[in-house]
Scaffold this motif. Structure first.
Motif, PDB file in Angstrom:
ATOM      1  N   HIS A 168      -2.539   8.930  20.710  1.00 22.67           N
ATOM      2  CA  HIS A 168      -3.493   8.144  19.913  1.00 22.67           C
ATOM      3  C   HIS A 168      -4.895   8.163  20.495  1.00 22.67           C
ATOM      4  O   HIS A 168      -5.585   7.141  20.526  1.00 22.67           O
ATOM      5  CB  HIS A 168      -2.982   6.705  19.720  1.00 22.67           C
TER       6      HIS A 168
ATOM      7  N   ARG B 192       7.939   1.573  25.478  1.00 28.65           N
ATOM      8  CA  ARG B 192       6.752   2.101  24.821  1.00 28.65           C
ATOM      9  C   ARG B 192       5.507   1.922  25.686  1.00 28.65           C
ATOM     10  O   ARG B 192       4.645   2.786  25.741  1.00 28.65           O
ATOM     11  CB  ARG B 192       6.566   1.374  23.499  1.00 28.65           C
TER      12      ARG B 192
ATOM     13  N   ARG C 108       5.514   4.483  28.328  1.00 26.75           N
ATOM     14  CA  ARG C 108       5.136   5.824  27.854  1.00 26.75           C
ATOM     15  C   ARG C 108       3.634   6.020  27.779  1.00 26.75           C
ATOM     16  O   ARG C 108       3.142   7.133  27.915  1.00 26.75           O
ATOM     17  CB  ARG C 108       5.755   6.095  26.478  1.00 26.75           C
TER      18      ARG C 108
ATOM     19  N   HIS D 105       0.117   3.919  13.068  1.00 27.86           N
ATOM     20  CA  HIS D 105       0.504   4.927  14.056  1.00 27.86           C
ATOM     21  C   HIS D 105       1.675   5.750  13.570  1.00 27.86           C
ATOM     22  O   HIS D 105       1.702   6.970  13.734  1.00 27.86           O
ATOM     23  CB  HIS D 105       0.868   4.264  15.393  1.00 27.86           C
TER      24      HIS D 105
ATOM     25  N   ARG E 279       9.413  16.086  25.568  1.00 31.31           N
ATOM     26  CA  ARG E 279       7.982  15.786  25.605  1.00 31.31           C
ATOM     27  C   ARG E 279       7.674  14.694  24.587  1.00 31.31           C
ATOM     28  O   ARG E 279       7.037  13.699  24.896  1.00 31.31           O
ATOM     29  CB  ARG E 279       7.186  17.064  25.315  1.00 31.31           C
ATOM     30  N   PHE E 280       8.173  14.880  23.356  1.00 34.75           N
ATOM     31  CA  PHE E 280       7.900  13.891  22.315  1.00 34.75           C
ATOM     32  C   PHE E 280       8.487  12.529  22.676  1.00 34.75           C
ATOM     33  O   PHE E 280       7.854  11.503  22.469  1.00 34.75           O
ATOM     34  CB  PHE E 280       8.466  14.355  20.968  1.00 34.75           C
ATOM     35  N   ARG E 281       9.693  12.554  23.207  1.00 35.17           N
ATOM     36  CA  ARG E 281      10.346  11.276  23.492  1.00 35.17           C
ATOM     37  C   ARG E 281       9.658  10.517  24.616  1.00 35.17           C
ATOM     38  O   ARG E 281       9.799   9.314  24.723  1.00 35.17           O
ATOM     39  CB  ARG E 281      11.835  11.501  23.789  1.00 35.17           C
ATOM     40  N   ALA E 282       8.916  11.241  25.466  1.00 37.27           N
ATOM     41  CA  ALA E 282       8.213  10.563  26.554  1.00 37.27           C
ATOM     42  C   ALA E 282       6.792  10.169  26.155  1.00 37.27           C
ATOM     43  O   ALA E 282       6.050   9.633  26.966  1.00 37.27           O
ATOM     44  CB  ALA E 282       8.186  11.457  27.793  1.00 37.27           C
ATOM     45  N   LEU E 283       6.398  10.451  24.917  1.00 39.42           N
ATOM     46  CA  LEU E 283       5.067  10.073  24.444  1.00 39.42           C
ATOM     47  C   LEU E 283       5.126   8.721  23.739  1.00 39.42           C
ATOM     48  O   LEU E 283       6.170   8.360  23.183  1.00 39.42           O
ATOM     49  CB  LEU E 283       4.535  11.125  23.462  1.00 39.42           C
ATOM     50  N   PRO E 284       4.007   8.006  23.733  1.00 41.69           N
ATOM     51  CA  PRO E 284       4.020   6.679  23.080  1.00 41.69           C
ATOM     52  C   PRO E 284       3.946   6.766  21.563  1.00 41.69           C
ATOM     53  O   PRO E 284       3.396   5.895  20.924  1.00 41.69           O
ATOM     54  CB  PRO E 284       2.764   6.002  23.662  1.00 41.69           C
ATOM     55  N   MET E 285       4.515   7.839  20.997  1.00 43.09           N
ATOM     56  CA  MET E 285       4.461   7.996  19.547  1.00 43.09           C
ATOM     57  C   MET E 285       5.598   7.236  18.872  1.00 43.09           C
ATOM     58  O   MET E 285       6.546   6.829  19.524  1.00 43.09           O
ATOM     59  CB  MET E 285       4.554   9.481  19.173  1.00 43.09           C
ATOM     60  N   SER E 286       5.448   7.064  17.557  1.00 41.97           N
ATOM     61  CA  SER E 286       6.462   6.355  16.789  1.00 41.97           C
ATOM     62  C   SER E 286       7.801   7.075  16.895  1.00 41.97           C
ATOM     63  O   SER E 286       7.871   8.299  16.891  1.00 41.97           O
ATOM     64  CB  SER E 286       6.003   6.279  15.329  1.00 41.97           C
ATOM     65  N   ARG E 287       8.874   6.290  16.969  1.00 44.85           N
ATOM     66  CA  ARG E 287      10.216   6.872  17.145  1.00 44.85           C
ATOM     67  C   ARG E 287      10.689   7.623  15.909  1.00 44.85           C
ATOM     68  O   ARG E 287      11.651   8.362  15.962  1.00 44.85           O
ATOM     69  CB  ARG E 287      11.233   5.782  17.491  1.00 44.85           C
TER      70      ARG E 287
ATOM     71  N   LEU F 109      -0.905  12.369  19.644  1.00 49.17           N
ATOM     72  CA  LEU F 109       0.298  11.535  19.734  1.00 49.17           C
ATOM     73  C   LEU F 109       0.161  10.456  20.810  1.00 49.17           C
ATOM     74  O   LEU F 109       0.916   9.489  20.824  1.00 49.17           O
ATOM     75  CB  LEU F 109       1.531  12.407  19.964  1.00 49.17           C
TER      76      LEU F 109
ATOM     77  N   ALA G 124      11.205   8.019  33.038  1.00 52.69           N
ATOM     78  CA  ALA G 124      10.311   8.407  31.950  1.00 52.69           C
ATOM     79  C   ALA G 124      10.810   7.896  30.600  1.00 52.69           C
ATOM     80  O   ALA G 124      10.352   8.352  29.556  1.00 52.69           O
ATOM     81  CB  ALA G 124      10.164   9.930  31.914  1.00 52.69           C
ATOM     82  N   THR G 125      11.777   6.998  30.595  1.00 52.28           N
ATOM     83  CA  THR G 125      12.314   6.320  29.407  1.00 52.28           C
ATOM     84  C   THR G 125      13.116   7.220  28.475  1.00 52.28           C
ATOM     85  O   THR G 125      13.357   6.868  27.332  1.00 52.28           O
ATOM     86  CB  THR G 125      11.226   5.627  28.541  1.00 52.28           C
ATOM     87  N   LEU G 126      13.526   8.398  28.937  1.00 57.26           N
ATOM     88  CA  LEU G 126      14.322   9.269  28.064  1.00 57.26           C
ATOM     89  C   LEU G 126      15.782   8.841  28.050  1.00 57.26           C
ATOM     90  O   LEU G 126      16.512   9.135  27.118  1.00 57.26           O
ATOM     91  CB  LEU G 126      14.237  10.727  28.526  1.00 57.26           C
TER      92      LEU G 126
ATOM     93  N   ALA H  53       7.654  22.407  27.944  1.00 56.37           N
ATOM     94  CA  ALA H  53       7.829  21.770  26.638  1.00 56.37           C
ATOM     95  C   ALA H  53       6.590  21.968  25.790  1.00 56.37           C
ATOM     96  O   ALA H  53       5.849  21.038  25.514  1.00 56.37           O
ATOM     97  CB  ALA H  53       8.149  20.283  26.816  1.00 56.37           C
TER      98      ALA H  53
ATOM     99  N   ASP I 124       1.197   9.617  13.332  1.00 53.01           N
ATOM    100  CA  ASP I 124       2.058  10.446  14.193  1.00 53.01           C
ATOM    101  C   ASP I 124       2.867  11.435  13.359  1.00 53.01           C
ATOM    102  O   ASP I 124       2.979  12.615  13.699  1.00 53.01           O
ATOM    103  CB  ASP I 124       3.029   9.569  15.001  1.00 53.01           C
TER     104      ASP I 124
END
Lengths: 268, 319
Positions: free
Chosen positions: B106, B73, B76, A6, A93-101, B104, B51-53, B87, A10
């Motif tokens: 997946h 995670r 999210r 991932h 937006r990116f930080r709230a997605l389940p993508m790799s940090r 993203l 939202a975990t920010l 955004a 990502d």
């Protein structure tokens, strides 16, 4: 295993997003493709006739310096891109997605390698037109370009961290010049470092940009025969010294940048 | 019914500013909670934590049953976030933006593309989908941003001031879209500065101020607490405020509020225009000189004035 795949995919998505912009955003196109051509032509024709390199031609001497300078300037893109992502709010937006940090940063630095590779290609072609040439083996030449890209990649992590710290794109564009200008001019890029006044000379001899330039000149076979070997250790071992810097920069700034990305929420 | 969003005792401080001061909230599955408050009330901070920010300084929160601090995670994967600032990447097309978000999450290349197409259709952006976003209007960007939040069809959706900055038409369009989504059973936490927006979209409204909940209820419940309509009278002479209050007291269905600085008296009433006519007559009888008078629907300011006794806090920097 899944986490790693991932992280890679990502980062690839983010890199793709940035690479597309070369054809979409005129600023990027100019910076990546047009200004390097200008640099080569300017230096070749403006300074080419007034600076003498014993036993060689200034144009041969100059090209490696311009290559090094351009890829160092190119790192500003990494920082500016990230600052823009913050400014526009898309980072949330990116930080709230389940993508790799690490994906946003890895993707950004990787896409800048693509930018730099294109810049180098364009500059090499322009260089050939104005009388530069590679007089070593293909393998050495490839190693020269690879070393430039490796150093540029490492340096872009510095700018990535700075980009996450500053409040706007304008700030990073201005601030980075204060670092990249002395770094690329107080070096052996455009004049032999030995000719500089004492303090600047010491800085230039230990400046990693000098080492990249020296290494590239050696690998391209652009050192005129009969040139006295360098006295400073970094320039005697330019490839090793460059790689040490590259490793150091990534080891320090990649974790800093990722940490900053994880923890810096927009103030609310 | 289970609560899909739950927070208790959330505290967040930025240096001297306390953004959240022990906020509790709960959103039942399939419902819409409107978080209503002025700028600086802590709405965005609350959403950012859920939202975990952001990490809270104290308190706990669970989204879709998952703790936001220990398993961000996993949270999210189950949320969509659409913020005040669209955004979206301006240089990518609408389609590319949604594909990027899908990948993203997946979803895989194929599903990400299919989903992007579906959402563009759903949000009336199919035609614009191939154009770079920088050519979009503000309303179109917001719709695209909202579509981005829905890519993974998450069970929980956070909408942070989704219509701030839009013109009335754009706002109405977006409301339609949100209503459609909610019909599909999504649980939504919506923040807004507009009472009307909360009224239009939310099942329940939580009013917050200075990082704390000050009232909760349905729109009707809140309105009945502050009166459905109000007569607002501005008198020419500040000394006439008290006589005006007395003259209109018999029409009031709630507490009358007088503001000396603006020389304005607010009287909640029921009955509309005929009551306004009668009230004007009453003021004339009492020889009170009136500069301005009007019949108004309650606004957020009225909610605040009634619930807290102060006008909504001034805008704070760093919002």
């Amino acid at each position: 295993m899944k986490a790693l795949s991932h992280a890679v995919s990502d980062a690839a998505v983010i890199a793709w997003r940035n690479v597309i912009k070369i054809k979409r955003v005129p600023d990027v196109l100019v910076f990546v493709l047009i200004s390097p051509i200008m640099f080569v032509l300017l230096f070749a024709f403006v300074f080419g006739n007034s600076i003498n390199i014993p036993g060689g031609s200034y144009r041969e001497f100059l090209i490696a310096g311009i290559f090094a300078q351009t890829v160092v300037f190119g790192a500003t893109f990494t920082g500016a891109g990230l600052a823009e992502d913050i400014q526009k709010g898309i980072i949330n937006r990116f930080r709230a997605l389940p993508m790799s940090r690490s994906a946003l940063l890895v993707g950004r630095t990787v896409s800048d390698v693509v930018y730099n590779a294109l810049s180098l290609l364009i500059m090499a072609l322009t260089g050939l037109v104005v009388g530069w040439g590679i007089s070593s083996s293909v393998l050495d030449a490839v190693a020269g370009f690879a070393l430039l890209l490796a150093f540029a990649y490492a340096f872009s992590w510095v700018m990535a961290y700075v980009g996450l710290l500053v409040p706007s794109v304008e700030v990073i564009n201005n601030a980075s010049f204060m670092v990249t200008m002395p770094l690329t001019f107080v070096a052996n890029t455009f004049v032999p470092a030995e000719n500089l006044p004492p303090v600047l000379r010491t800085f230039a001899l230990w400046n990693p940009v000098s080492a990249v330039t020296q290494a590239t000149r050696e690998l391209f076979g652009n050192i005129p025969p009969g040139t006295a070997p360098p006295e400073a250790w970094p320039l005697q071992h330019p490839v090793l010294y460059t790689l040490l810097w590259a490793v150091l920069l990534v080891a320090v700034f990649a974790p800093l940048a990722v940490h900053r990305y994880r923890t810096s929420g927009r103030r609310a | 019914m289970a609560n899909l969003v739950e927070a208790s005792g959330l505290v967040k401080r930025y240096r001297e500013v306390t953004a959240l001061d022990g906020l509790d909230l709960a959103v039942a599955e399939g419902s819409v909670l409107g978080l209503l408050g002025p700028n600086g009330a802590g709405k965005t901070t609350a959403v950012s934590i859920l939202a975990t920010l952001l990490e809270p300084d104290a308190g706990s929160a669970r989204v879709a049953g998952i703790d936001v601090r220990s398993r961000p995670r996993d949270v999210r994967r189950r949320i969509g976030l659409s913020g005040q600032f669209a955004a979206v990447d301006e240089h990518l097309t609408g389609f590319e933006n949604l594909v990027m978000v899908g990948r993203l999450y997946h979803l895989g290349r194929h599903r990400a593309r299919a989903r992007a197409g579906e959402l563009l259709e759903l949000f009336d952006l199919a035609e614009a989908g191939g154009r770079p976003v920088k050519t979009y209007s503000g309303g179109m960007r917001r719709r695209l941003d909202l579509a981005g939040a829905l890519v993974a069809a998450p069970p929980v959706l956070f909408l942070d001031e989704p219509t701030t900055g839009l013109d009335p038409q754009g706002r109405r369009q977006l409301w339609e879209v949100i209503r459609g989504m909610v019909g599909g059973g999504t649980t939504v936490l919506l923040t807004t500065q507009y009472l009307e927006e909360a009224d239009q979209l939310a099942d329940r409204i939580l009013v917050i101020d200075h990082g704390r909940a000050i009232a909760e209820g349905t729109a009707d419940e809140l309105k009945s607490r502050i009166g459905a309509e109000r007569i607002e009278v501005t008198v020419t002479d500040g000394a006439a405020l008290e006589p005006a209050r007395a003259a209109l007291a018999r029409f009031a269905v709630g507490e009358q509020l007088a503001d000396g600085r603006s020389r304005t008296l607010i009287t909640p009433i029921a009955g509309g225009a005929p009551v306004l006519a009668a009230a004007l007559h009453e003021l004339a009888q009492a020889h009170i000189a009136v500069r301005d008078v009007g019949l108004r629907r309650p606004t957020l300011d009225d909610v605040f004035l009634t619930l807290t006794g102060h006008v909504s806090a001034p805008e704070e920097n760093g919002q």
